[in-house]
Design a protein around this motif. Sequence first.
Motif, PDB file in Angstrom:
ATOM      1  N   VAL A  51      79.254  80.889 -10.205  1.00 15.48           N
ATOM      2  CA  VAL A  51      78.040  80.150  -9.845  1.00 15.48           C
ATOM      3  C   VAL A  51      78.407  78.748  -9.347  1.00 15.48           C
ATOM      4  N   GLN A  52      77.967  78.415  -8.156  1.00 13.74           N
ATOM      5  CA  GLN A  52      78.232  77.096  -7.567  1.00 13.74           C
ATOM      6  C   GLN A  52      77.050  76.153  -7.697  1.00 13.74           C
ATOM      7  N   VAL A  53      75.853  76.651  -7.403  1.00  8.45           N
ATOM      8  CA  VAL A  53      74.641  75.851  -7.581  1.00  8.45           C
ATOM      9  C   VAL A  53      73.513  76.760  -8.039  1.00  8.45           C
ATOM     10  N   ILE A  60      71.560  67.609 -11.201  1.00 12.65           N
ATOM     11  CA  ILE A  60      72.410  66.836 -12.124  1.00 12.65           C
ATOM     12  C   ILE A  60      73.781  66.642 -11.491  1.00 12.65           C
ATOM     13  N   TYR A  61      74.375  67.735 -11.083  1.00 13.10           N
ATOM     14  CA  TYR A  61      75.713  67.689 -10.461  1.00 13.10           C
ATOM     15  C   TYR A  61      75.689  66.827  -9.203  1.00 13.10           C
ATOM     16  N   HIS A  62      74.722  67.065  -8.325  1.00 16.71           N
ATOM     17  CA  HIS A  62      74.749  66.369  -7.027  1.00 16.71           C
ATOM     18  C   HIS A  62      74.432  64.882  -7.158  1.00 16.71           C
ATOM     19  N   GLU A  63      73.512  64.522  -8.042  1.00 16.15           N
ATOM     20  CA  GLU A  63      73.246  63.095  -8.238  1.00 16.15           C
ATOM     21  C   GLU A  63      74.464  62.397  -8.829  1.00 16.15           C
ATOM     22  N   GLY A  85      79.603  72.480   1.359  1.00 12.13           N
ATOM     23  CA  GLY A  85      78.878  73.117   2.465  1.00 12.13           C
ATOM     24  C   GLY A  85      77.464  73.548   2.139  1.00 12.13           C
ATOM     25  N   ASP A  86      77.095  73.534   0.853  1.00 15.93           N
ATOM     26  CA  ASP A  86      75.701  73.856   0.494  1.00 15.93           C
ATOM     27  C   ASP A  86      74.749  72.729   0.889  1.00 15.93           C
ATOM     28  N   GLY A  87      75.251  71.490   0.997  1.00 13.07           N
ATOM     29  CA  GLY A  87      74.406  70.376   1.448  1.00 13.07           C
ATOM     30  C   GLY A  87      73.849  69.503   0.336  1.00 13.07           C
ATOM     31  N   ILE A 153      84.961  64.813  -3.096  1.00 16.34           N
ATOM     32  CA  ILE A 153      85.549  66.155  -3.030  1.00 16.34           C
ATOM     33  C   ILE A 153      84.685  67.081  -3.875  1.00 16.34           C
ATOM     34  N   ASP A 154      83.896  67.873  -3.175  1.00 14.24           N
ATOM     35  CA  ASP A 154      82.899  68.749  -3.814  1.00 14.24           C
ATOM     36  C   ASP A 154      83.365  70.193  -3.621  1.00 14.24           C
ATOM     37  N   SER A 155      84.358  70.561  -4.402  1.00 17.79           N
ATOM     38  CA  SER A 155      85.032  71.837  -4.171  1.00 17.79           C
ATOM     39  C   SER A 155      84.571  72.907  -5.150  1.00 17.79           C
ATOM     40  N   SER A 156      84.993  74.123  -4.890  1.00 13.80           N
ATOM     41  CA  SER A 156      84.860  75.183  -5.886  1.00 13.80           C
ATOM     42  C   SER A 156      86.066  75.105  -6.825  1.00 13.80           C
ATOM     43  N   ASP A 157      86.245  76.115  -7.659  1.00 17.27           N
ATOM     44  CA  ASP A 157      87.299  76.074  -8.678  1.00 17.27           C
ATOM     45  C   ASP A 157      88.692  76.137  -8.043  1.00 17.27           C
ATOM     46  N   PRO A 158      89.711  75.716  -8.809  1.00 22.58           N
ATOM     47  CA  PRO A 158      91.079  75.734  -8.261  1.00 22.58           C
ATOM     48  C   PRO A 158      91.706  77.127  -8.228  1.00 22.58           C
ATOM     49  N   SER A 221      74.470  75.234 -15.987  1.00 18.45           N
ATOM     50  CA  SER A 221      74.852  76.530 -15.410  1.00 18.45           C
ATOM     51  C   SER A 221      76.352  76.664 -15.193  1.00 18.45           C
ATOM     52  N   TYR A 222      77.120  75.613 -15.499  1.00 16.85           N
ATOM     53  CA  TYR A 222      78.581  75.721 -15.368  1.00 16.85           C
ATOM     54  C   TYR A 222      79.181  76.054 -16.726  1.00 16.85           C
ATOM     55  N   ILE A 223      80.244  76.748 -16.674  1.00 16.62           N
ATOM     56  CA  ILE A 223      80.967  77.251 -17.830  1.00 16.62           C
ATOM     57  C   ILE A 223      81.015  76.225 -18.980  1.00 16.62           C
TER      58      ILE A 223
END
Length: 278
Positions: A51-53, A60-63, A85-87, A153-158, A221-223
């Motif tokens: 889950v990314q968003v 919460i994450y984006h602010e 890329g989700d914006g 840097i708004d990345s997905s997991d490593p 919603s994140y682990i």
Amino acid sequence: MELWLIEEHTPGYSVNWKIKQTIHTEKTAFQHLAVVETVDFGRALILDGIVQVTQTDEFIYHEMIAHVPLFTHPNPQNVLVIGGGDGGTVREILKHPQVQVDLVEIDARVIENCRRFLPELGQALEDPRVQIVVADGIEYVKQTEKRYDIVIIDSSDPIGPATGLFSQEFYQGVYRVLKADGLMVAQTESPIFNKELLSGVYADLQELFPLAYVYLTCVPSYIAGFWTFSLASKKYDPLQPARKPSLAEGAFRYYTPEIHHATFVLPPFVQKVLKGNS
Ligand code: AG3
């Protein structure tokens, strides 16, 4: 028939999401992508099963990834986002006057699908103050002639396409594209499940930059909820933010000047992770 998305994290831990509807799935050139309608968290973007968003808690994450660095800087004008890329991050950055944003996202399909299926995030990418570059962020920071006040840097997991975005070599590139008073923030994962990654990134940033901090928030919603961001700065200290939201900017759902200070207060177990002896 009941539909469940099983988000597998470790051999011993997974999160099950009840799904009302699968809205879209595809295999892009870089990853598996899905947009689903969950029962409890609204629509969600899933990349490679993670889950990314979600519509319910993305604010919460984006602010927190955007406003902590932007209010630290006295006059941010040029902002680079790598990933995102989700914006959602760009939407928050655009709340600051006079910013120009370059978004460097490796996977054009993330952008296209979020514009279509998550317009409250993806729409921000249509703003004329935003320039989109579909490219590998690692190469971009090695090559570009542009210089930035802030890099996010708004990345997905490593794992998968974002792996290189957690390396010292990449952070050297980020340092290179920052102006003499620039600062960067990266999402740096869970302090429970990604301890080594977090302490490694923190050590790398401390080596490169005069100021390096980790801040902590909760993204339900994140682990396991707890989530970290790492901020590294050439000059401005985030503990003394240069600006506060004006009334017009005051429409945040999470960020406040008090939260800005509180987010840097870390419980002992996270401090221990940062010392590399967790
Ligand atoms: N970027 C961070 C997603 C990390 C989720 N990881 C996890 N739950 N294990 C999200 C991009 C939002 N713009």
